[in-house]
Design a protein around this motif. Structure first.
Motif: not given
Length: 285
Positions: A101-111, A113-118
């Protein structure tokens, strides 16, 4: 006796996790499988029961902390993602734990690549290196050239050229990796539904177009699948299987173009045999 090196396997759906599991075991690795309850085929338990060097832990898609704790407890320092996790699962059905949840809130977009990279970065920070999903499967990467008995026709080659331009553009935005083309017109673009659903949708659209326009778009469909411009080989690598050919045949598609060196072919001989039987041209560029 030396204890075999360990590999963590984050297993999604389909046959990909099983192929990687077999390849890793052939290299003498002990494999610790993090099986996703919402995605992984339960057959993975059968494989583990037959091999003491395969250990399976079931967890839900949103349990990032438990994934890390499981790998750390097992002494895993390298891991690989294999198998699809449906995009709609990632963005709609997921119940994230506090860490995710903390990681999701930190993303500037939720595509994707962005999610799996994080997630890969979080794993790395915890001492777990995420390696290429093609590790141990290099022989299954598509080699350049025509793979089937029949090469693409002149019209199909035109559709391929146009389709690769469109597919690369959408892949650059991490929208999808597949487009379906007919008569140099884009019939369908992949989004969250996945490749097979995109092909089926294109077939349905074309049947409607043939009825409405009395054959104006009567040419068969060409499917073009590409890697992303900066494809991270650790996740979301393009894959093709026999089911792809069956879906194309169902939709009335006659040609498939994939990206050489960056697309995995699951059971290449069976794919080519199925395509030849269906009269489908397959080419890797």
């Amino acid at each position: 006796m030396t204890t075999p090196a360990k590999l963590g396997l984050i297993a999604g759906n389909g046959r990909f996790p099983f192929l990687l599991l077999e390849a890793a075991r052939a290299h003498g690795l002990t494999v610790v499988v993090a099986a996703i309850k919402e995605e992984t085929d339960p057959e993975i338990d059968t494989r583990a029961a037959a091999d003491p060097n395969i250990r399976v832990h079931w967890l839900s898609l949103g349990e990032l902390s438990r994934l890390i704790e499981t790998f750390q407890a097992e002494g895993v320092t390298r891991a690989v993602m294999a198998g699809q996790v449906r995009h709609k699962q990632i963005f709609s059905s997921i119940r994230p734990d506090w860490r995710l949840a903390k990681l999701l809130l930190s993303l500037r977009s939720r595509n994707t690549d962005m999610l799996l990279g994080a997630i890969a970065k979080v794993l790395g920070d915890e001492g777990i290196e995420l390696i290429s999903s093609t590790a141990y499967l290099e022989p299954l990467l598509a080699k350049p050239g025509v793979l089937t008995q029949r090469p693409p026709s002149e019209d199909e080659q035109k559709d391929i050229a146009y389709g690769r331009t469109v597919a690369r553009a959408i892949a650059g935005y991490d929208l999808g990796q597949t487009v379906v083309i007919a008569a140099q017109a884009c019939v369908a673009v992949e989004a969250m539904e996945g490749t097979d659903a995109t092909i089926i949708r294109a077939g349905a659209l074309m049947r409607t177009a043939r009825i409405a326009d009395d054959g104006f778009l009567s040419q068969a469909l060409t499917v073009v699948k590409v890697a992303k411009p900066n494809q991270d080989m650790r996740f979301d690598v393009p894959v093709i299987g026999v089911a792809t050919i069956a879906t194309m045949q169902q939709a009335g598609a006659t040609c498939l173009c994939i990206e050489a060196g960056r697309t995995l072919l699951f059971d290449p001989e069976a794919i080519v045999a199925a395509a030849d039987q269906a009269g489908i041209a397959v080419v890797a560029q």
